[in-house]
Design a protein around this motif. Structure first.
Motif, PDB file in Angstrom:
ATOM      1  N   GLU A  26      32.248  40.368  37.022  1.00  0.00           N
ATOM      2  CA  GLU A  26      32.572  38.964  37.312  1.00  0.00           C
ATOM      3  C   GLU A  26      32.279  38.091  36.099  1.00  0.00           C
ATOM      4  O   GLU A  26      31.260  38.259  35.420  1.00  0.00           O
ATOM      5  CB  GLU A  26      31.767  38.487  38.520  1.00  0.00           C
ATOM      6  N   LYS A  28      32.860  33.870  35.287  1.00  0.00           N
ATOM      7  CA  LYS A  28      33.359  32.528  35.589  1.00  0.00           C
ATOM      8  C   LYS A  28      34.289  32.527  36.809  1.00  0.00           C
ATOM      9  O   LYS A  28      35.356  31.918  36.807  1.00  0.00           O
ATOM     10  CB  LYS A  28      34.065  31.923  34.376  1.00  0.00           C
ATOM     11  N   ARG A  30      36.041  34.906  38.066  1.00  0.00           N
ATOM     12  CA  ARG A  30      37.134  35.868  38.035  1.00  0.00           C
ATOM     13  C   ARG A  30      36.560  37.274  37.915  1.00  0.00           C
ATOM     14  O   ARG A  30      35.478  37.465  37.359  1.00  0.00           O
ATOM     15  CB  ARG A  30      38.092  35.581  36.860  1.00  0.00           C
ATOM     16  N   TYR A  31      37.293  38.241  38.412  1.00  0.00           N
ATOM     17  CA  TYR A  31      36.788  39.606  38.472  1.00  0.00           C
ATOM     18  C   TYR A  31      37.718  40.519  37.681  1.00  0.00           C
ATOM     19  O   TYR A  31      38.943  40.439  37.802  1.00  0.00           O
ATOM     20  CB  TYR A  31      36.685  40.062  39.923  1.00  0.00           C
ATOM     21  N   PHE A  32      37.110  41.395  36.871  1.00  0.00           N
ATOM     22  CA  PHE A  32      37.885  42.215  35.942  1.00  0.00           C
ATOM     23  C   PHE A  32      37.551  43.700  36.132  1.00  0.00           C
ATOM     24  O   PHE A  32      36.393  44.074  36.339  1.00  0.00           O
ATOM     25  CB  PHE A  32      37.590  41.804  34.499  1.00  0.00           C
ATOM     26  N   GLU A  47      42.878  41.854  36.977  1.00  0.00           N
ATOM     27  CA  GLU A  47      42.114  40.616  37.127  1.00  0.00           C
ATOM     28  C   GLU A  47      42.385  40.037  38.514  1.00  0.00           C
ATOM     29  O   GLU A  47      43.533  39.962  38.944  1.00  0.00           O
ATOM     30  CB  GLU A  47      42.521  39.597  36.068  1.00  0.00           C
ATOM     31  N   ILE A  48      41.319  39.647  39.205  1.00  0.00           N
ATOM     32  CA  ILE A  48      41.443  39.052  40.532  1.00  0.00           C
ATOM     33  C   ILE A  48      40.683  37.740  40.544  1.00  0.00           C
ATOM     34  O   ILE A  48      39.514  37.677  40.135  1.00  0.00           O
ATOM     35  CB  ILE A  48      40.884  39.991  41.627  1.00  0.00           C
ATOM     36  N   THR A  49      41.342  36.676  41.012  1.00  0.00           N
ATOM     37  CA  THR A  49      40.679  35.378  41.098  1.00  0.00           C
ATOM     38  C   THR A  49      39.876  35.295  42.391  1.00  0.00           C
ATOM     39  O   THR A  49      40.006  36.137  43.279  1.00  0.00           O
ATOM     40  CB  THR A  49      41.704  34.236  41.069  1.00  0.00           C
ATOM     41  N   GLY A  50      39.055  34.255  42.484  1.00  0.00           N
ATOM     42  CA  GLY A  50      38.266  34.050  43.689  1.00  0.00           C
ATOM     43  C   GLY A  50      39.111  33.845  44.923  1.00  0.00           C
ATOM     44  O   GLY A  50      38.644  34.064  46.043  1.00  0.00           O
ATOM     45  N   LYS A  55      46.381  40.019  39.006  1.00  0.00           N
ATOM     46  CA  LYS A  55      47.168  40.195  37.784  1.00  0.00           C
ATOM     47  C   LYS A  55      46.810  41.558  37.202  1.00  0.00           C
ATOM     48  O   LYS A  55      45.637  41.922  37.144  1.00  0.00           O
ATOM     49  CB  LYS A  55      46.853  39.097  36.772  1.00  0.00           C
TER      50      LYS A  55
END
Length: 224
Positions: A26, A28, A30-32, A47-50, A55
């Motif tokens: 994690e 900021k 966002r999760y990578f 990449e996954i946002t909250g 993406k």
């Protein structure tokens, strides 16, 4: 890319608590996630946002540039097909392990799903690929269904409307059916044995507490 991602994730919502255990880091909000595609050796970054937006990028190992041929319908060949299959498999695995079904949108339906989860620890089972808007709950001990949640046209219930509605099918004692079904709030079981199942539209016409009690009753009947 959007079509592939949408097809995999469109009926799901992210469970952020599952991402770290899967291997996401994690930063900021966002999760990578990073992995290597086995067939090609290419890198893949997810990449996954909250809010659950996804993406995904494939990186060519030799050029260190984004690889996109697997996203092009006109591109062909065994290598490209292999990259596409590996790409989809990674995303599908993430969807199954880090996301939850998010098919039913009604406020009352969501409240009932939460009630069943908290009371019985059961999750909806989506059994039919051709009807992804239909699901069931079953008892763990007997494996018998005690409820089904479906999306149907109101006209299918005999109402003068083609508007789609979320409904729940529940068990009932056959001797109680006639006194219960009024074709206003309670209907003959949709796609079920109409001697022992009935239907409620989840639109607020029946109070939630009453539906909870009826779910409990249906649960008890799913023992035989």
């Amino acid at each position: 890319m959007k079509d592939i991602i949408n097809n995999i994730f469109r009926r799901r919502k992210v469970n952020l608590t599952r991402l770290p255990a899967y291997g996401f880091s994690e930063k900021k909000g966002r999760y990578f996630y990073h992995t290597v595609l086995p067939g090609s050796g290419f890198s893949m970054e997810v990449e996954i946002t909250g809010k659950g937006l996804v993406k995904a990028t494939v990186i060519d190992a030799e050029t260190n540039e984004p690889y996109t041929l697997h996203l092009t319908d006109s591109a062909s060949g065994s290598f490209i097909t292999g990259v596409k299959m590996d790409y989809e498999q990674v995303l599908t695995d993430i969807a199954e392990h880090c996301f939850e079904p998010d098919v039913f949108k009604g406020t009352q339906t969501k409240a009932i799903i939460a009630y069943v989860r908290e009371t019985y620890g059961d999750e909806l089972e989506f059994l039919w690929a051709k009807t992804p808007d239909n699901a069931i709950w079953r008892r763990k001990d007997t494996q018998k269904w005690y409820a089904a949640v479906l999306t149907v046209s109101r006209s299918k219930l005999g109402l003068p409307s083609d508007e789609m509605a979320e409904i729940i099918d529940l068990r009932i004692e056959p001797e109680q059916m006639e006194a219960t079904v009024d074709n206003k709030k309670y209907f003959p079981g949709w796609h079920m044995n109409k001697r022992s199942w009935y239907t409620i539209i989840l639109d607020g016409s029946v109070p939630e507490e009453e539906i909870y009690n009826r779910i409990d009753r249906s649960y008890r009947l799913a023992t035989k």
